[in-house]
Write a protein that holds these residues in place. Structure first.
Motif, short mmCIF file in Angstrom:
data_model
loop_
_atom_site.label_atom_id
_atom_site.label_comp_id
_atom_site.label_asym_id
_atom_site.label_seq_id
_atom_site.Cartn_x
_atom_site.Cartn_y
_atom_site.Cartn_z
N TRP A 60 -4.74 -1.82 -1.06
CA TRP A 60 -5.62 -0.76 -0.51
C TRP A 60 -7.15 -1.17 -0.14
O TRP A 60 -7.50 -0.70 0.68
N VAL B 54 2.49 10.11 4.87
CA VAL B 54 2.56 9.60 3.52
C VAL B 54 2.77 10.69 2.64
O VAL B 54 3.49 10.67 1.48
N GLY C 27 1.66 8.75 -6.33
CA GLY C 27 1.88 10.17 -5.98
C GLY C 27 2.78 10.76 -6.71
O GLY C 27 2.40 11.83 -7.32
N SER D 104 0.82 -1.20 0.02
CA SER D 104 0.02 -0.15 -0.15
C SER D 104 0.93 1.19 0.01
O SER D 104 0.54 2.20 -0.76
N PHE E 111 0.94 4.19 -2.99
CA PHE E 111 0.99 5.73 -2.83
C PHE E 111 2.19 6.43 -3.21
O PHE E 111 1.97 7.51 -3.95
N TRP F 10 -1.59 10.25 7.40
CA TRP F 10 -1.86 10.68 5.68
C TRP F 10 -1.02 11.88 5.57
O TRP F 10 -0.26 11.63 4.61
#
Length: 315
Positions: free
Chosen positions: A210, A226, A51, A43, A47, A223
């Motif tokens: 996810w 991340v 991202g 996961s 990301f 978050w």
């Protein structure tokens, strides 16, 4: 090399920029360990890659279309993406989840050594006595740190260390095979292509992860962690480093890699409660000596390749 022009006219000494880059890079394993408390390694990899791909695409407004390139070039870009993004991230983050941030950071310091070994195998560099000594010293340090026969090392930590070593080898190969791509098509173009392809290849398994992870219960602070991992040690460090490497010799850039394990030695005990011992220190001395033999004052193409990849040590 393509650079971020917004830095060019700023009076920022290159050494300060390089130190800032290594601080950014050095925080990634620490915060990665924190993020892994709330989500799986796949996961987190999903990301970070997706991202970064989105942000690089938005920043690179004049991205050339891959379809306009020769098929042979596209094949090399895909291979570079597999080695430098997909395998690199999956191996590193999974290894990070099993071992300590100190071990992970120290083992990735060997990337210039692996790059040189691959470069010699491909005929880009000649194997000198100094190079052979450097590779041998770094290898001895890695073996001493990993040492699966030591009872004090848990099976989990040993596996994590081995994954980090394989990751460093994969990344060294990526730096060697992508050398001509960066020089011919520009660093920002190539890194954007590599992350976009990496995102496409990673998205299926990341999407499954996810769905399996309880991401709805992830806190806002996590978050933000991340987001920091995507923005600072991935995109931000890339831009700052790409500016700095145009102003200092490659051998000097490579020396700054030593700051990353030093940061881990200082921050990991404070933030994560990790500890280092005599085994870690002996391995550190051997690996540092090996990397120094390869990089300090070296004129090898491998050292130039490491320094010309702004993402080379970001992982």
């Amino acid at each position: 090399m393509a650079t971020n022009s917004s830095f060019r006219d700023r009076d920022v000494p290159p050494p300060f920029a390089l130190i800032a880059v290594q601080i950014m890079f050095g925080t990634w394993p620490i915060l990665g360990k924190i993020a892994l408390r709330s989500m799986s390694s796949i996961s987190l990899v999903g990301f970070r890659i997706c991202g970064a791909a989105i942000i690089f695409t938005l920043l690179q407004r004049k991205l050339n279309v891959l379809g306009q390139l020769p098929r042979r070039v596209v094949a090399w870009i895909v291979l570079s993406s597999l080695l430098g993004v997909v395998l690199n991230q999956l191996l590193f983050v999974k290894g990070l989840s099993l071992t300590t941030a100190i071990n992970a950071t120290l083992l990735t310091t060997t990337i210039p050594v692996f790059t040189l070994a691959v470069s010699i195998a491909l005929g880009h560099d000649r194997a000198s006595l100094r190079h052979i000594l450097g590779i041998a010293l770094a290898a001895a340090g890695v073996i001493y740190l990993v040492d699966p026969l030591r009872a004090s090392f848990s099976t989990q930590t040993t596996l994590g260390n081995i994954l980090i070593v394989i990751n460093s080898l994969s990344y060294g190969a990526y730096i060697a095979v992508s050398r001509d791509l960066f020089r011919r098509y520009g660093a920002l173009n190539v890194i954007t292509w590599i992350f976009l392809i990496g995102a496409v290849l990673t998205l299926p398994i990341a999407g499954y992860a996810w769905g399996a992870d309880a991401l709805g219960s992830v806190s806002n602070m996590m978050w933000l962690t991340v987001a920091y991992i995507i923005l600072v040690p991935t995109v931000g460090a890339y831009y700052l480093n790409s500016w700095a490497v145009t102003r200092v010799p490659p051998s000097i850039v490579a020396i700054y890699i030593y700051l990353q394990p030093l940061m881990a030695f200082g921050l990991a005990p404070l933030v994560l409660g990790e500890s280092w011992n005599s085994r870690t220190l002996v391995a550190c001395v051997l690996i540092f000596a090996g990397v120094a033999a390869v990089t300090v004052g070296s004129r090898s193409r491998a050292v130039e390749e490491v320094s010309e990849h702004p993402d080379a040590l970001a992982h």
